[in-house]
Design a protein around this motif. Structure first.
Motif, PDB file in Angstrom:
ATOM      1  N   LEU A   1       1.341   3.377   1.306  1.00 12.85           N
ATOM      2  CA  LEU A   1       0.036   3.201   0.665  1.00 12.85           C
ATOM      3  C   LEU A   1      -0.838   4.397   0.981  1.00 12.85           C
ATOM      4  O   LEU A   1      -0.928   4.819   2.139  1.00 12.85           O
ATOM      5  N   VAL A   2      -1.497   4.927  -0.056  1.00  7.50           N
ATOM      6  CA  VAL A   2      -2.373   6.075   0.136  1.00  7.50           C
ATOM      7  C   VAL A   2      -3.651   5.833  -0.651  1.00  7.50           C
ATOM      8  O   VAL A   2      -3.613   5.592  -1.857  1.00  7.50           O
ATOM      9  N   LYS A   3      -4.775   5.916   0.046  1.00  3.31           N
ATOM     10  CA  LYS A   3      -6.078   5.746  -0.610  1.00  3.31           C
ATOM     11  C   LYS A   3      -6.751   7.098  -0.715  1.00  3.31           C
ATOM     12  O   LYS A   3      -6.783   7.864   0.248  1.00  3.31           O
TER      13      LYS A   3
ATOM     14  N   PRO B   1      -8.784   2.510  -5.503  1.00  5.06           N
ATOM     15  CA  PRO B   1      -8.198   3.837  -5.646  1.00  5.06           C
ATOM     16  C   PRO B   1      -6.897   4.034  -4.871  1.00  5.06           C
ATOM     17  O   PRO B   1      -6.396   5.150  -4.767  1.00  5.06           O
ATOM     18  N   THR B   2      -6.313   2.941  -4.341  1.00  5.16           N
ATOM     19  CA  THR B   2      -5.082   3.071  -3.569  1.00  5.16           C
ATOM     20  C   THR B   2      -3.875   3.162  -4.488  1.00  5.16           C
ATOM     21  O   THR B   2      -3.790   2.464  -5.483  1.00  5.16           O
ATOM     22  N   VAL B   3      -2.945   4.029  -4.115  1.00  2.00           N
ATOM     23  CA  VAL B   3      -1.678   4.181  -4.829  1.00  2.00           C
ATOM     24  C   VAL B   3      -0.579   3.787  -3.851  1.00  2.00           C
ATOM     25  O   VAL B   3      -0.682   4.042  -2.652  1.00  2.00           O
ATOM     26  N   PHE B   4       0.459   3.121  -4.373  1.00  3.11           N
ATOM     27  CA  PHE B   4       1.601   2.801  -3.514  1.00  3.11           C
ATOM     28  C   PHE B   4       2.836   3.479  -4.060  1.00  3.11           C
ATOM     29  O   PHE B   4       2.948   3.749  -5.254  1.00  3.11           O
ATOM     30  N   ALA B   5       3.756   3.766  -3.166  1.00  2.00           N
ATOM     31  CA  ALA B   5       5.042   4.348  -3.540  1.00  2.00           C
ATOM     32  C   ALA B   5       6.125   3.566  -2.822  1.00  2.00           C
ATOM     33  O   ALA B   5       5.889   3.031  -1.745  1.00  2.00           O
ATOM     34  N   ILE B   6       7.292   3.484  -3.438  1.00  4.45           N
ATOM     35  CA  ILE B   6       8.421   2.765  -2.845  1.00  4.45           C
ATOM     36  C   ILE B   6       9.506   3.779  -2.498  1.00  4.45           C
ATOM     37  O   ILE B   6       9.888   4.600  -3.334  1.00  4.45           O
ATOM     38  N   TYR B   7      10.008   3.691  -1.263  1.00  5.01           N
ATOM     39  CA  TYR B   7      11.079   4.570  -0.792  1.00  5.01           C
ATOM     40  C   TYR B   7      12.285   3.712  -0.410  1.00  5.01           C
ATOM     41  O   TYR B   7      12.129   2.549  -0.038  1.00  5.01           O
ATOM     42  N   LYS B   8      13.466   4.298  -0.483  1.00  4.47           N
ATOM     43  CA  LYS B   8      14.696   3.547  -0.202  1.00  4.47           C
ATOM     44  C   LYS B   8      14.754   2.980   1.202  1.00  4.47           C
ATOM     45  O   LYS B   8      15.301   1.915   1.431  1.00  4.47           O
ATOM     46  N   ASN B   9      14.182   3.717   2.163  1.00  8.36           N
ATOM     47  CA  ASN B   9      14.293   3.277   3.554  1.00  8.36           C
ATOM     48  C   ASN B   9      13.133   3.837   4.368  1.00  8.36           C
ATOM     49  O   ASN B   9      12.336   4.646   3.882  1.00  8.36           O
TER      50      ASN B   9
ATOM     51  N   ASN C   1      -4.074   9.986   4.501  1.00  7.32           N
ATOM     52  CA  ASN C   1      -3.838   9.112   5.645  1.00  7.32           C
ATOM     53  C   ASN C   1      -2.959   7.942   5.174  1.00  7.32           C
ATOM     54  O   ASN C   1      -3.452   6.832   4.986  1.00  7.32           O
ATOM     55  N   PRO C   2      -1.667   8.180   4.964  1.00  4.23           N
ATOM     56  CA  PRO C   2      -0.792   7.142   4.420  1.00  4.23           C
ATOM     57  C   PRO C   2      -0.496   6.030   5.424  1.00  4.23           C
ATOM     58  O   PRO C   2      -0.513   6.248   6.632  1.00  4.23           O
ATOM     59  N   ILE C   3      -0.230   4.859   4.891  1.00  2.00           N
ATOM     60  CA  ILE C   3       0.137   3.698   5.696  1.00  2.00           C
ATOM     61  C   ILE C   3       1.488   3.200   5.203  1.00  2.00           C
ATOM     62  O   ILE C   3       1.701   3.047   3.995  1.00  2.00           O
ATOM     63  N   ILE C   4       2.403   2.948   6.118  1.00  3.32           N
ATOM     64  CA  ILE C   4       3.730   2.430   5.766  1.00  3.32           C
ATOM     65  C   ILE C   4       3.724   0.923   5.940  1.00  3.32           C
ATOM     66  O   ILE C   4       3.201   0.403   6.923  1.00  3.32           O
ATOM     67  N   ALA C   5       4.304   0.230   4.954  1.00  4.69           N
ATOM     68  CA  ALA C   5       4.391  -1.232   5.003  1.00  4.69           C
ATOM     69  C   ALA C   5       5.798  -1.660   4.611  1.00  4.69           C
ATOM     70  O   ALA C   5       6.355  -1.165   3.636  1.00  4.69           O
ATOM     71  N   GLU C   6       6.348  -2.576   5.391  1.00  2.00           N
ATOM     72  CA  GLU C   6       7.677  -3.107   5.101  1.00  2.00           C
ATOM     73  C   GLU C   6       7.561  -4.569   4.692  1.00  2.00           C
ATOM     74  O   GLU C   6       6.771  -5.311   5.266  1.00  2.00           O
ATOM     75  N   PRO C   7       8.363  -4.995   3.708  1.00  2.00           N
ATOM     76  CA  PRO C   7       8.325  -6.402   3.304  1.00  2.00           C
ATOM     77  C   PRO C   7       8.820  -7.308   4.426  1.00  2.00           C
ATOM     78  O   PRO C   7       9.712  -6.929   5.184  1.00  2.00           O
ATOM     79  N   VAL C   8       8.200  -8.481   4.527  1.00  2.00           N
ATOM     80  CA  VAL C   8       8.617  -9.475   5.513  1.00  2.00           C
ATOM     81  C   VAL C   8       8.700 -10.841   4.834  1.00  2.00           C
ATOM     82  O   VAL C   8       8.071 -11.061   3.804  1.00  2.00           O
ATOM     83  N   ASP C   9       9.479 -11.726   5.414  1.00  2.00           N
ATOM     84  CA  ASP C   9       9.638 -13.044   4.797  1.00  2.00           C
ATOM     85  C   ASP C   9       8.759 -14.114   5.425  1.00  2.00           C
ATOM     86  O   ASP C   9       8.905 -15.289   5.151  1.00  2.00           O
ATOM     87  N   SER C  10       7.797 -13.694   6.258  1.00  4.75           N
ATOM     88  CA  SER C  10       6.906 -14.662   6.882  1.00  4.75           C
ATOM     89  C   SER C  10       5.477 -14.184   6.762  1.00  4.75           C
ATOM     90  O   SER C  10       5.229 -13.007   6.510  1.00  4.75           O
ATOM     91  N   GLY C  11       4.547 -15.086   6.951  1.00  9.23           N
ATOM     92  CA  GLY C  11       3.138 -14.729   6.934  1.00  9.23           C
ATOM     93  C   GLY C  11       2.740 -14.090   8.253  1.00  9.23           C
ATOM     94  O   GLY C  11       3.578 -13.703   9.063  1.00  9.23           O
ATOM     95  N   ILE C  12       1.454 -14.007   8.479  1.00 11.80           N
ATOM     96  CA  ILE C  12       0.939 -13.402   9.704  1.00 11.80           C
ATOM     97  C   ILE C  12       1.301 -14.273  10.897  1.00 11.80           C
ATOM     98  O   ILE C  12       1.160 -15.491  10.871  1.00 11.80           O
ATOM     99  N   ILE C  13       1.775 -13.609  11.946  1.00 13.20           N
ATOM    100  CA  ILE C  13       2.113 -14.310  13.176  1.00 13.20           C
ATOM    101  C   ILE C  13       1.234 -13.759  14.288  1.00 13.20           C
ATOM    102  O   ILE C  13       1.218 -12.556  14.536  1.00 13.20           O
TER     103      ILE C  13
END
Length: 144
Positions: free
Chosen positions: A28-30, A105-113, A130-142
């Motif tokens: 994610l990049v704003k 104004p945020t843009v997201f990009a998807i990378y293989k890994n 100032n990019p932020i990396i986010a990975e998909p998860v199968d649970s909510g906030i813990i």
């Protein structure tokens, strides 16, 4: 809200769970200031016809067809929110797909890994982002 992948419709009140997306890592990049969502919808209303890729993207997630998903990543607000410099810089990092997030104004990009996402983040940092990396998860906030 509860984790996993979902299709959200309406004004965010309709949530349909989908199979977990695990085809890559998001960056994610704003850049710039948030524009009024109401103003953005007003601009969209002035455009005659905007192609909709959502059904194809949902079908791709349901079938696990990542190539089809990447080809159908899109956002109607991209037709009225022009941030070419940011998109050009992100596309130079060779993501699988990239699009505007929400009304900007945020843009997201998807990378293989994660390795590819980290490489892209470092390149973008060198360009002042100032990019932020986010990975998909199968649970909510813990909370621990």
């Amino acid at each position: 809200i509860v984790g996993g992948t979902a299709r959200v419709e309406g004004i965010g009140e309709k949530i349909k769970p989908l199979p977990l997306y695990n085809g890559g890592v998001f960056l994610l990049v704003k850049r710039g200031e948030k524009l009024s969502t109401a103003d953005m919808y007003g601009k969209i209303d002035s455009i005659e016809k905007i192609p909709c890729t959502t059904p194809a993207a949902v079908e791709a997630i349901e079938s696990g067809d990542l190539e089809k998903l990447y080809k159908n990543v899109g956002n109607a607000f991209s037709f009225v929110e022009h941030n070419e410099a940011l998109f050009d810089d992100i596309k130079a990092t060779e993501p699988q797909a990239a699009s505007l997030s929400g009304s900007g104004p945020t843009v997201f990009a998807i990378y293989k890994n994660l390795c590819d996402a980290n490489r892209a983040a470092e390149e973008l940092k060198q360009n002042g982002y100032n990019p932020i990396i986010a990975e998909p998860v199968d649970s909510g906030i813990i909370f621990e």
